[in-house]
Structure formats: C-alpha cells, structure tokens
Design an enzyme around this catalytic site. Structure first.
Site, short mmCIF file in Angstrom:
data_model
loop_
_atom_site.label_atom_id
_atom_site.label_comp_id
_atom_site.label_asym_id
_atom_site.label_seq_id
_atom_site.Cartn_x
_atom_site.Cartn_y
_atom_site.Cartn_z
N PRO A 10 0.79 -1.23 0.00
CA PRO A 10 0.00 0.00 0.00
C PRO A 10 0.82 1.29 0.00
O PRO A 10 1.85 1.38 0.67
CB PRO A 10 -0.82 -0.10 1.30
N ASN A 11 0.34 2.21 -0.78
CA ASN A 11 0.88 3.57 -0.91
C ASN A 11 2.17 3.66 -1.71
O ASN A 11 2.65 4.76 -1.99
CB ASN A 11 1.06 4.24 0.47
N ARG A 18 5.07 10.79 -2.68
CA ARG A 18 4.77 10.54 -1.27
C ARG A 18 6.00 10.79 -0.41
O ARG A 18 7.03 10.14 -0.60
CB ARG A 18 4.35 9.07 -1.17
N TYR A 23 11.13 8.75 0.94
CA TYR A 23 11.06 7.72 -0.10
C TYR A 23 11.66 8.13 -1.45
O TYR A 23 11.63 7.34 -2.39
CB TYR A 23 9.60 7.27 -0.28
N ASN A 72 7.98 -5.75 -0.74
CA ASN A 72 7.87 -4.60 0.15
C ASN A 72 6.39 -4.48 0.50
O ASN A 72 5.60 -3.90 -0.25
CB ASN A 72 8.37 -3.32 -0.52
N ALA A 75 3.11 -0.83 4.82
CA ALA A 75 2.53 -0.81 6.18
C ALA A 75 2.02 -2.17 6.62
O ALA A 75 2.00 -2.48 7.82
CB ALA A 75 1.40 0.22 6.23
N GLU A 96 12.53 -9.70 1.91
CA GLU A 96 11.79 -8.53 2.39
C GLU A 96 12.63 -7.27 2.14
O GLU A 96 13.82 -7.25 2.44
CB GLU A 96 11.52 -8.69 3.89
N HIS A 98 12.69 -2.85 2.31
CA HIS A 98 12.13 -1.55 2.64
C HIS A 98 13.04 -0.46 2.13
O HIS A 98 14.27 -0.61 2.17
CB HIS A 98 11.93 -1.40 4.15
N SER A 100 13.11 2.71 3.35
CA SER A 100 13.63 3.43 4.51
C SER A 100 14.18 2.44 5.54
O SER A 100 13.88 1.24 5.50
CB SER A 100 12.52 4.27 5.15
N ARG A 105 12.96 4.54 12.61
CA ARG A 105 11.70 5.29 12.59
C ARG A 105 10.83 4.89 13.80
O ARG A 105 11.34 4.40 14.79
CB ARG A 105 11.00 5.05 11.24
C1 DQA Z 1 8.23 0.99 3.87
C2 DQA Z 1 8.30 1.21 5.39
C3 DQA Z 1 6.95 1.01 6.03
O1 DQA Z 1 7.03 1.21 7.43
C4 DQA Z 1 5.96 2.00 5.47
O2 DQA Z 1 4.68 1.75 6.00
C5 DQA Z 1 5.92 2.01 3.99
C6 DQA Z 1 7.18 1.86 3.24
C7 DQA Z 1 9.57 1.30 3.19
O3 DQA Z 1 9.76 0.85 2.05
O4 DQA Z 1 10.40 2.03 3.75
O5 DQA Z 1 4.89 2.25 3.38
O6 DQA Z 1 7.93 -0.38 3.64
#
Ligand code: DQA
Length: 138
Positions: A10-11, A18, A23, A72, A75, A96, A98, A100, A105
């Site tokens: 998501p997102n 964003r 990011y 990825n 959330a 997995e 990410h 960030s 965080r």
């Molecule tokens: C994320 C880190 C997650 O905590 C966050 O909710 C994201 C992006 C990352 O790629 O850094 O949407 O997965």
C-alpha cells in the site's frame, strides 16, 4: 533465466510524490525500467496493490513457480499475519525489502510479520534496496 517478481504494498503506487524526503522523488515505474536494464538476465515482473487480500492472492499465484519474490509489504509488514502466513505457505523464497530504515523510525515499524519467514531482509538503502534484493537471487 531467473524469474523474479517485485511485489509492492500500500501507498507505494505514490512513490515520487509521497513523503519524498523519506522515499525519494522517483516513480517506481521509472525505477523499474532502470532495474530491467541493469538486470537483463532476469525476467522481472512487477505487481502493486493497496489491498491486503490482493497481495496474498498474488503471493499464492506466483509462490510455487517463481525463483523469488521481492516483497515490500509497506505498512502491512507491521500488521499482516495473513501475508506472513502466505509466505510460510509457498515454496518460492521471499526477500523482504524496505526503502527506509524502519528501525530508525517509529517503534511500530520495528515489528515485521514478514521477516521470520523471509530468506533475508534488506532495508534503508532507498530504491537501491531493490537492486540488492535482486542481486541476492543471482
Ligand atoms: C516501507 C516502510 C513502512 O514502514 C511503510 O509503511 C511504507 C514503506 C519502506 O519501504 O520504507 O509504506 O515499507
């Protein structure tokens, strides 16, 4: 030829717009072209959804035939027992990813339902995290 898929949660369809300070300012469509050029020896597919069940459906669909999944879950990483169970259920290896460094965080981002069943975890290198994940399969 290795068959890999990047699955973004998501997102992540909003990458580039964003929170660019976290990011970056590149769209994923643009970065996917960079990755495909950089790894011509890989058949690289891409899927993104904002919907938890659709992500599970895709993991099940590819998870018995692909050489690897670069996930990825965004959330949902921190909340989804369902995605964690899906990874346990399939035979393809999952890395997995990410963008960030989730450990630098908020506390709620330190929990992952993906990590216990992942082959490995790569985080905090910006979009380069995806390159490193692909390399881990070569
Ligand atoms: C994320 C880190 C997650 O905590 C966050 O909710 C994201 C992006 C990352 O790629 O850094 O949407 O997965």
């Amino acid at each position: 030829m290795k068959k890999l898929i990047i699955i973004n949660g998501p997102n992540l369809n909003l990458l580039g717009r964003r929170e660019p300070e976290i990011y970056g300012s590149q769209t994923f469509a643009n970065y996917l072209e960079v990755l495909r050029k950089k790894f011509p020896q890989v058949e690289l597919e891409y899927y993104q959804s904002n919907i938890e069940g659709e992500l599970i459906d895709k993991i099940q669909e590819v998870g018995f035939s692909y050489d690897g999944i670069i996930l990825n879950a965004a959330a949902y990483t921190h909340t989804s027992i369902g995605i964690g169970d899906a990874i346990k259920a399939i035979s393809s290896a999952v890395v997995e990813v990410h963008i960030s460094n989730t450990f630098s965080r908020e506390e709620f981002r330190h929990q992952s339902y993906i990590s216990p069943n992942a082959k490995g975890v790569i985080l905090g290198f910006g979009l380069l995290s995806y390159d490193l994940a692909i390399e881990s399969f070569l």
